[in-house]
Design a protein around this motif. Structure first.
Motif, PDB file in Angstrom:
ATOM      1  N   ASP A  49       0.859  -1.186   0.000  1.00  0.00           N
ATOM      2  CA  ASP A  49       0.000   0.000   0.000  1.00  0.00           C
ATOM      3  C   ASP A  49       0.896   1.237   0.000  1.00  0.00           C
ATOM      4  O   ASP A  49       1.867   1.296   0.749  1.00  0.00           O
ATOM      5  CB  ASP A  49      -0.865  -0.080   1.257  1.00  0.00           C
ATOM      6  N   VAL A  50       0.563   2.220  -0.827  1.00  0.00           N
ATOM      7  CA  VAL A  50       1.379   3.423  -0.913  1.00  0.00           C
ATOM      8  C   VAL A  50       1.408   4.177   0.420  1.00  0.00           C
ATOM      9  O   VAL A  50       2.412   4.811   0.756  1.00  0.00           O
ATOM     10  CB  VAL A  50       0.935   4.331  -2.081  1.00  0.00           C
ATOM     11  N   MET A  51       0.334   4.104   1.206  1.00  0.00           N
ATOM     12  CA  MET A  51       0.317   4.798   2.498  1.00  0.00           C
ATOM     13  C   MET A  51       1.300   4.167   3.488  1.00  0.00           C
ATOM     14  O   MET A  51       1.950   4.875   4.247  1.00  0.00           O
ATOM     15  CB  MET A  51      -1.100   4.832   3.086  1.00  0.00           C
ATOM     16  N   LEU A  52       1.401   2.851   3.485  1.00  0.00           N
ATOM     17  CA  LEU A  52       2.377   2.184   4.355  1.00  0.00           C
ATOM     18  C   LEU A  52       3.800   2.585   3.967  1.00  0.00           C
ATOM     19  O   LEU A  52       4.637   2.877   4.824  1.00  0.00           O
ATOM     20  CB  LEU A  52       2.217   0.666   4.291  1.00  0.00           C
ATOM     21  N   ALA A  53       4.069   2.601   2.666  1.00  0.00           N
ATOM     22  CA  ALA A  53       5.386   3.014   2.185  1.00  0.00           C
ATOM     23  C   ALA A  53       5.653   4.474   2.540  1.00  0.00           C
ATOM     24  O   ALA A  53       6.754   4.837   2.971  1.00  0.00           O
ATOM     25  CB  ALA A  53       5.486   2.802   0.679  1.00  0.00           C
ATOM     26  N   SER A  54       4.637   5.302   2.388  1.00  0.00           N
ATOM     27  CA  SER A  54       4.769   6.729   2.699  1.00  0.00           C
ATOM     28  C   SER A  54       5.058   6.960   4.174  1.00  0.00           C
ATOM     29  O   SER A  54       5.901   7.785   4.530  1.00  0.00           O
ATOM     30  CB  SER A  54       3.493   7.459   2.289  1.00  0.00           C
ATOM     31  N   ASN A  55       4.366   6.226   5.041  1.00  0.00           N
ATOM     32  CA  ASN A  55       4.603   6.365   6.487  1.00  0.00           C
ATOM     33  C   ASN A  55       6.016   5.949   6.860  1.00  0.00           C
ATOM     34  O   ASN A  55       6.675   6.603   7.663  1.00  0.00           O
ATOM     35  CB  ASN A  55       3.585   5.535   7.269  1.00  0.00           C
ATOM     36  N   GLU A  56       6.488   4.842   6.275  1.00  0.00           N
ATOM     37  CA  GLU A  56       7.845   4.374   6.567  1.00  0.00           C
ATOM     38  C   GLU A  56       8.876   5.375   6.051  1.00  0.00           C
ATOM     39  O   GLU A  56       9.843   5.692   6.734  1.00  0.00           O
ATOM     40  CB  GLU A  56       8.076   2.999   5.951  1.00  0.00           C
ATOM     41  N   ALA A  57       8.673   5.889   4.841  1.00  0.00           N
ATOM     42  CA  ALA A  57       9.592   6.882   4.281  1.00  0.00           C
ATOM     43  C   ALA A  57       9.619   8.140   5.145  1.00  0.00           C
ATOM     44  O   ALA A  57      10.688   8.694   5.417  1.00  0.00           O
ATOM     45  CB  ALA A  57       9.186   7.233   2.854  1.00  0.00           C
ATOM     46  N   ALA A  58       8.462   8.585   5.603  1.00  0.00           N
ATOM     47  CA  ALA A  58       8.399   9.777   6.452  1.00  0.00           C
ATOM     48  C   ALA A  58       9.166   9.563   7.749  1.00  0.00           C
ATOM     49  O   ALA A  58       9.889  10.463   8.206  1.00  0.00           O
ATOM     50  CB  ALA A  58       6.945  10.138   6.744  1.00  0.00           C
ATOM     51  N   LEU A  59       9.022   8.393   8.347  1.00  0.00           N
ATOM     52  CA  LEU A  59       9.743   8.089   9.585  1.00  0.00           C
ATOM     53  C   LEU A  59      11.251   8.095   9.349  1.00  0.00           C
ATOM     54  O   LEU A  59      12.003   8.727  10.095  1.00  0.00           O
ATOM     55  CB  LEU A  59       9.300   6.732  10.132  1.00  0.00           C
ATOM     56  N   LEU A  60      11.696   7.408   8.308  1.00  0.00           N
ATOM     57  CA  LEU A  60      13.130   7.367   8.007  1.00  0.00           C
ATOM     58  C   LEU A  60      13.658   8.763   7.663  1.00  0.00           C
ATOM     59  O   LEU A  60      14.753   9.141   8.094  1.00  0.00           O
ATOM     60  CB  LEU A  60      13.401   6.399   6.859  1.00  0.00           C
ATOM     61  N   ASN A  61      12.895   9.524   6.902  1.00  0.00           N
ATOM     62  CA  ASN A  61      13.329  10.870   6.527  1.00  0.00           C
ATOM     63  C   ASN A  61      13.361  11.803   7.728  1.00  0.00           C
ATOM     64  O   ASN A  61      14.187  12.713   7.789  1.00  0.00           O
ATOM     65  CB  ASN A  61      12.438  11.437   5.425  1.00  0.00           C
ATOM     66  N   MET A  62      12.494  11.572   8.696  1.00  0.00           N
ATOM     67  CA  MET A  62      12.485  12.384   9.912  1.00  0.00           C
ATOM     68  C   MET A  62      13.818  12.242  10.654  1.00  0.00           C
ATOM     69  O   MET A  62      14.344  13.195  11.200  1.00  0.00           O
ATOM     70  CB  MET A  62      11.329  11.962  10.815  1.00  0.00           C
TER      71      MET A  62
END
Length: 81
Positions: A49-62
């Protein structure tokens, strides 16, 4: 369609997030977050799911791991024939 996380270094090297994240204690008392990576798209953890990928990317980018941002890449996942 699945999604993987990819980052590209300043030198042009691509890294793919395997889905593993490790937290380490630094000598100064802070915590260091390390993302496990691979060099090939097949090393990446696929997100359904793109939202799961987006959440993980946001966490790593944070956390700013490695300086380059994690980007979401759509991929076709082919199962066994």
């Amino acid at each position: 369609m699945s999604y993987i996380l990819k980052k590209t270094s300043k030198q042009g090297r691509s890294y793919y997030h395997t889905g593993e994240v490790t937290c380490l204690d630094a000598e100064d008392g802070n915590r260091i977050v390390v993302s496990e990576t691979g060099y090939l798209p097949g090393d990446a953890k696929p997100y359904p799911d793109v939202m799961l990928a987006s959440n993980e990317a946001a966490l790593l980018n944070m956390y700013g791991i490695g300086g380059a941002p994690w980007l979401i890449v759509p991929v076709e996942m082919n199962g066994p024939s």
